[in-house]
Design a protein around this motif. Sequence first.
Motif, short mmCIF file in Angstrom:
data_model
loop_
_atom_site.label_atom_id
_atom_site.label_comp_id
_atom_site.label_asym_id
_atom_site.label_seq_id
_atom_site.Cartn_x
_atom_site.Cartn_y
_atom_site.Cartn_z
N ILE A 185 14.04 16.04 -0.58
CA ILE A 185 12.82 15.74 0.18
C ILE A 185 13.92 15.00 1.36
O ILE A 185 14.50 13.64 0.83
CB ILE A 185 12.03 15.32 -0.74
CG1 ILE A 185 11.81 15.93 -1.42
CG2 ILE A 185 10.77 14.02 0.63
CD1 ILE A 185 10.57 14.89 -2.39
N ALA A 186 13.74 15.22 2.90
CA ALA A 186 14.60 13.96 3.40
C ALA A 186 13.49 13.46 4.19
O ALA A 186 12.22 13.49 3.92
CB ALA A 186 15.14 15.84 4.66
N ASN A 187 14.06 11.81 4.35
CA ASN A 187 13.53 10.92 4.98
C ASN A 187 11.71 10.99 4.00
O ASN A 187 11.23 10.17 4.88
CB ASN A 187 12.95 11.12 6.52
CG ASN A 187 12.32 9.91 6.98
OD1 ASN A 187 12.75 9.05 6.84
ND2 ASN A 187 11.51 10.13 8.28
N VAL A 188 12.54 10.58 2.83
CA VAL A 188 11.22 10.33 1.92
C VAL A 188 10.71 9.24 2.64
O VAL A 188 11.28 7.91 2.34
CB VAL A 188 11.52 9.67 0.53
CG1 VAL A 188 11.92 8.73 0.29
CG2 VAL A 188 10.35 10.43 -0.13
N ALA A 189 8.90 8.79 2.70
CA ALA A 189 8.01 8.33 2.85
C ALA A 189 8.66 7.12 3.82
O ALA A 189 8.27 5.76 4.42
CB ALA A 189 7.92 6.97 1.42
N GLY A 190 9.31 7.94 4.94
CA GLY A 190 9.36 7.00 6.17
C GLY A 190 11.11 5.79 6.11
O GLY A 190 10.90 5.42 7.29
N THR A 191 11.60 6.16 4.98
CA THR A 191 12.94 4.76 4.72
C THR A 191 13.52 5.36 5.66
O THR A 191 15.06 4.95 5.87
CB THR A 191 13.03 5.27 3.53
OG1 THR A 191 13.05 6.31 2.84
CG2 THR A 191 11.69 4.66 2.77
N GLY A 192 14.18 7.59 5.63
CA GLY A 192 15.46 7.43 6.46
C GLY A 192 16.70 7.64 5.32
O GLY A 192 17.50 7.98 5.80
N VAL A 193 15.75 7.77 3.57
CA VAL A 193 16.93 7.58 2.81
C VAL A 193 15.94 9.39 2.37
O VAL A 193 14.67 9.53 2.12
CB VAL A 193 16.49 6.64 1.90
CG1 VAL A 193 17.36 7.62 0.86
CG2 VAL A 193 16.96 5.78 2.23
#
Length: 121
Positions: A103-111
């Motif tokens: 999952i890219a950029n989980v929850a808008g964290t950039g992680v």
Amino acid sequence: MKKVKMSCTTCPNSCELLATIEDDQVVAVEGNLCKRGVDFAESEWRCPVRTLTSTMILDTGAKAVLVPVRSAKPIPKAVMKDAMQAIRAKHLHHAVKMGESLIANVAGTGVDIVAAKTVRM
């Protein structure tokens, strides 16, 4: 002014810290055996972060297998529930390799959420 207890996790000493907070800023830290304790207390007060670990479902057709996953870097505690919802919502349908971004950029964290183990089908 208030005092906040924290347990430092940056080294094996696991110091029990007592941070003095004034005007929403850390003004003093007691109990630390190294400078990292001061840095930890300041970052923990401003924006506490943790590495998220969980499992995702890999649907092999015959049965479902759980794949261990983790965040590639620590993410803010405030978005942990959103990140877990994203993990629960996604089912895998292919073999995964350790370190693969699931999952890219989980929850808008950039992680990214990455596989913590190679799982073949």
